[in-house]
Design a protein around this motif. Structure first.
Motif, PDB file in Angstrom:
ATOM      1  N   LEU A   8     -62.542  28.468 -38.403  1.00 43.19           N
ATOM      2  CA  LEU A   8     -61.698  27.964 -37.316  1.00 43.19           C
ATOM      3  C   LEU A   8     -60.261  28.458 -37.440  1.00 43.19           C
ATOM      4  CD1 LEU A   8     -62.995  24.270 -37.276  1.00 43.19           C
ATOM      5  CD2 LEU A   8     -63.450  26.059 -35.568  1.00 43.19           C
ATOM      6  N   ASP A   9     -59.884  28.943 -38.643  1.00 40.58           N
ATOM      7  CA  ASP A   9     -58.507  29.400 -38.845  1.00 40.58           C
ATOM      8  C   ASP A   9     -58.228  30.643 -38.007  1.00 40.58           C
ATOM      9  OD1 ASP A   9     -58.446  27.432 -40.732  1.00 40.58           O
ATOM     10  OD2 ASP A   9     -58.558  28.785 -42.461  1.00 40.58           O
ATOM     11  N   ILE A 269     -68.354  32.276 -54.705  1.00 38.09           N
ATOM     12  CA  ILE A 269     -67.982  31.883 -53.347  1.00 38.09           C
ATOM     13  C   ILE A 269     -68.900  30.757 -52.880  1.00 38.09           C
ATOM     14  CG2 ILE A 269     -67.734  32.658 -50.947  1.00 38.09           C
ATOM     15  CD1 ILE A 269     -67.368  35.501 -51.943  1.00 38.09           C
ATOM     16  N   LEU A 270     -68.310  29.736 -52.294  1.00 42.98           N
ATOM     17  CA  LEU A 270     -69.077  28.675 -51.648  1.00 42.98           C
ATOM     18  C   LEU A 270     -68.882  28.770 -50.141  1.00 42.98           C
ATOM     19  CD1 LEU A 270     -70.612  25.909 -51.478  1.00 42.98           C
ATOM     20  CD2 LEU A 270     -68.361  24.814 -51.748  1.00 42.98           C
ATOM     21  N   ILE A 271     -69.968  28.738 -49.402  1.00 42.72           N
ATOM     22  CA  ILE A 271     -69.889  28.565 -47.949  1.00 42.72           C
ATOM     23  C   ILE A 271     -70.517  27.221 -47.614  1.00 42.72           C
ATOM     24  CG2 ILE A 271     -70.646  29.404 -45.682  1.00 42.72           C
ATOM     25  CD1 ILE A 271     -70.560  32.211 -46.662  1.00 42.72           C
ATOM     26  N   ARG A 312     -68.573  26.634 -39.051  1.00 40.93           N
ATOM     27  CA  ARG A 312     -68.945  25.665 -38.012  1.00 40.93           C
ATOM     28  C   ARG A 312     -70.384  25.201 -38.188  1.00 40.93           C
ATOM     29  NH1 ARG A 312     -66.409  29.666 -35.262  1.00 40.93           N
ATOM     30  NH2 ARG A 312     -64.530  29.172 -34.071  1.00 40.93           N
ATOM     31  N   ASP A 313     -71.244  26.188 -38.528  1.00 42.66           N
ATOM     32  CA  ASP A 313     -72.657  25.858 -38.651  1.00 42.66           C
ATOM     33  C   ASP A 313     -73.323  26.915 -39.527  1.00 42.66           C
ATOM     34  OD1 ASP A 313     -73.056  28.180 -37.082  1.00 42.66           O
ATOM     35  OD2 ASP A 313     -72.765  26.980 -35.270  1.00 42.66           O
ATOM     36  N   GLU A 316     -73.221  30.719 -38.690  1.00 35.34           N
ATOM     37  CA  GLU A 316     -72.074  31.467 -39.218  1.00 35.34           C
ATOM     38  C   GLU A 316     -72.265  31.793 -40.692  1.00 35.34           C
ATOM     39  OE1 GLU A 316     -68.140  30.322 -36.556  1.00 35.34           O
ATOM     40  OE2 GLU A 316     -68.366  29.424 -38.544  1.00 35.34           O
ATOM     41  N   ALA A 317     -72.855  30.867 -41.415  1.00 33.57           N
ATOM     42  CA  ALA A 317     -73.072  31.101 -42.846  1.00 33.57           C
ATOM     43  C   ALA A 317     -73.963  32.321 -43.067  1.00 33.57           C
ATOM     44  CB  ALA A 317     -73.699  29.854 -43.498  1.00 33.57           C
ATOM     45  N   VAL A 318     -75.016  32.427 -42.267  1.00 33.64           N
ATOM     46  CA  VAL A 318     -75.934  33.562 -42.384  1.00 33.64           C
ATOM     47  C   VAL A 318     -75.199  34.869 -42.114  1.00 33.64           C
ATOM     48  CG1 VAL A 318     -77.893  34.706 -41.259  1.00 33.64           C
ATOM     49  CG2 VAL A 318     -78.040  32.272 -41.875  1.00 33.64           C
TER      50      VAL A 318
END
Lengths: 437, 437
Positions: A8-9, A269-271, A312-313, A316-318
């Motif tokens: 969102l940034d 890294i964490l998502i 957001r969901d 996006e992570a994928v």
């Protein structure tokens, strides 16, 4: 401070690209030194190898003591405690069982023209496995490199492992024995790679060299590539954890730290789709960091290369995961299979909350030698395939040659390769003569 | 004069070793020039690419004309004659059918602990295929590189092919179209490799680059390796023919010359168990040589690198063949299968008197991109595997983690990787708490 960013940034794309392109490791410029070492070993053989080992490892060897004797290995193996031995045996057994399933089959068939086609697999004749000495001397790496080679059917498998000042890691020798390694040499660095690639009076040359090493070893492997086969040149290790809010932040923090403790260039890294959960994990990392023996290393890695990315969901992570193409990917979500099915680029995937990546380092079964630095976009982890090669097979009959030979002759003509065409034409003419005789 | 030696000769070993170790090609030292070109394209993108193409290929391009338009490709394809088109279509169809059989399967299973293990294959996202311009612009190479990529499932496949002075080979464009190539760029040299590896404003970066090229292209591929995947760096081509006296010397001579006509560094070797037959083949080579359009090239190759080796029996032939590890191996004997079964190192085997190697260059089905310079000891020809990568999969259940987690924890302790152990321990403790709750 590790990066904490959200899709969102406003500046997300720039921040994410910076994370992707950050150089985590400067390659030391050791190429000239390595070239000289290789040339020396190539020219003078054992004498050079022994001198270099004395200089770099403070160890005086003779041609007779370059290799451990079976009795020396026995004695070292006897020093390993029962629990560690059992753990190593379990790991070896599980790695072997996994890799045995990778053995590809030969194929042979006849097509409509009567031509017989196919391929077959044969093992590399001899392989050399490099095992670092000192702090990064991991018995698990011996298993992960040696067992696929043995499963593939490599006849002669040797290990090169330096013993600086004579220090020996008995677990490395036990792992070598459990894996079926034939000989273990007390040599390291570029001089060991040179000896494996070119051979010396005492050491026979191998066809393929695998295994991790420092900048000298990596540069030497690059140089001898072509003379022998090599595995990948691995960069610093990395993990991406995709986790929803239903996880225990402490478990995720430990998974991230298990990567960070490898070395200062490692990346964790964490998502997550929950910013609060992301912040909880950051706090959990900080709480655990202070308790770690390797806190200096892990702190530096987390500070300089760590990241928490809020999405957001999971769509996006994928998408972000495929841009990272991580070496290790943990999917700590309710339905990890559904998520995994949409991921395209990853070295290894760990499904669900009960599969910490550390399981894969030791006893899971799959190989822990995996593509780093986004190379999972185009390459795979170590496997039995690295110790096999394929020979293609073709057999024409007169009828098959009559059916497809003219097309080959035509294309040879287009490429101005006249003798190619003639080699087909001479046989076709013979058939025609027979037919009209 | 080509070498004519017998295993009965006193100096055989020395002569054979000299043949094996002879350097057939001096690598031009173009590395500094290539580094500068890559940096220029990386920094300035299209502008650099266009300038370099004007300098090296005498061709002025714009961002809009970097790629052929579909209409331009249509027009070029229409120039190809019916016979050549049919030959190319037959070749494409046979290569596709062969490579479709290479597609590996995914695996997934559950072991005794309840752990789920396996792997799956995914295609490289985008691949770039280099095709040389000028004399060595072979439409067959387009098929051999592009079809495996498409069979593997590569989504975006582009070709870079220089058109010096604007000269276009319509067969290359037709081969690209038949193979399913998406875009063909009019660029070549190190600048084309740089554009494919790093991308420009107009050209999107790819993940893998394959295909042959000159010294500049080879050096550029070595440099971008790691950023993208590459195929092998091929050396000069070579053939070994093992033939008994029952062959027509002229057929064998043509097979040897088909290799020799490629370039002056190519190598053709005959091994036979009959010295008189060997001499007959040498005479047949001489007779054919004068008639060839490429006699200058073929003569130089045969004179400098050709060899006829007479052996006592086929056992010796097998042993020598494995020391040569030939790219192409023809077995022109009564029972070629029996002989092939004993050979371990070869890129491709051609069985029997009716299978000239030239069939494999065009229409046989197997790939003609094969390991040279003895690298068949450790590597394979191009295949769909070069455009796929494997992701390993592991999923622990609580029960599986309880069964094998303690061993992982133990080994992590041995390697002083505390957080690794803790990431397993935290989960095990939770299970124990639940069990005792």
């Amino acid at each position: 401070m590790p990066v904490f960013i959200s899709t969102l940034d406003d500046g997300f794309d720039a921040a994410f690209n910076a994370l992707l392109s950050a150089k985590r490791e400067e390659a030391a410029d050791v190429d000239a030194a390595v070239a000289a070492i290789i040339e020396d070993v190539r020219t003078r053989g054992d004498a050079a190898l022994i001198e270099l080992t004395e200089r770099f490892d403070r160890l005086r060897l003779t041609p007779e003591t370059l290799a451990f004797t079976p009795e020396e290995i026995d004695a070292q193996c006897a020093r390993v405690g029962a629990q560690e031995r059992a753990a190593l045996e379990l790991a070896a057994e599980r790695i072997r069982a996994y890799h045995e399933r990778q053995m590809p089959g030969d194929e042979r068939w006849r097509d409509a023209t009567g031509a017989e086609l196919g391929w077959r697999w044969t093992a590399v004749g001899a392989a050399g496995l490099y095992v670092p000495g000192g702090l990064a001397s991991y018995p698990s790496s011996v298993l992960m490199n040696a067992i696929p080679a043995k499963v593939a059917g490599v006849e002669r498998l040797v290990v090169a492992c330096p013993t600086p000042g004579g220090a020996v890691n008995p677990l490395v020798l036990l792992a070598a024995r459990l894996s079926g390694v034939d000989v273990v040499y007390r040599i390291g660095g570029a001089q060991a790679i040179a000896a494996l690639a070119y051979g010396t009076q005492t050491i026979s040359a191998v066809d393929k060299i695998t295994g991790p090493g420092n900048a000298y070893v990596a540069a030497a492997k690059r140089r001898v590539f072509g003379r022998v086969g090599i595995d990948m040149i691995a960069g610093p290790s990395e993990i991406l954890v995709i986790a929803d809010r239903e996880n225990d932040p402490d478990w995720i923090a430990l998974d991230l730290l298990a990567q960070a403790e490898h070395d200062e260039s490692a990346q964790s890294i964490l998502i997550t789709d929950d910013a609060d959960f992301g912040r909880s994990v950051m706090r959990a990392v900080d709480a655990r960091l202070d308790t770690l023996e390797r806190r200096a290393i892990a702190s530096a890695s987390w500070r300089d290369h760590g990241a928490v990315i809020v999405v957001r969901d999971m769509d996006e992570a994928v998408a972000l995961s495929d841009r990272i193409a991580p070496e290790h990917l943990e999917l700590c979500v309710a339905d990890p299979d559904a998520l995994a099915a949409r991921i395209r680029h990853a070295g290894a995937i760990f499904l669900g909350r009960w599969t910490p990546e550390a399981i894969g380092d030791y006893v899971g079964g799959p190989n822990h030698v995996l593509p780093t630095a986004r190379s999972a976009r185009f390459s795979s982890g170590l496997s039995v395939m690295d110790f096999l090669k394929r020979t293609t097979i073709a057999r024409m009959t007169p009828g098959a040659l009559a059916a497809i030979g003219p097309a080959a002759e035509c294309l040879a003509g287009s490429e101005s390769l006249q003798a190619h065409g003639l080699s087909v034409r001479a046989r076709l003419d013979h058939l025609n003569d027979e037919g009209t005789a």
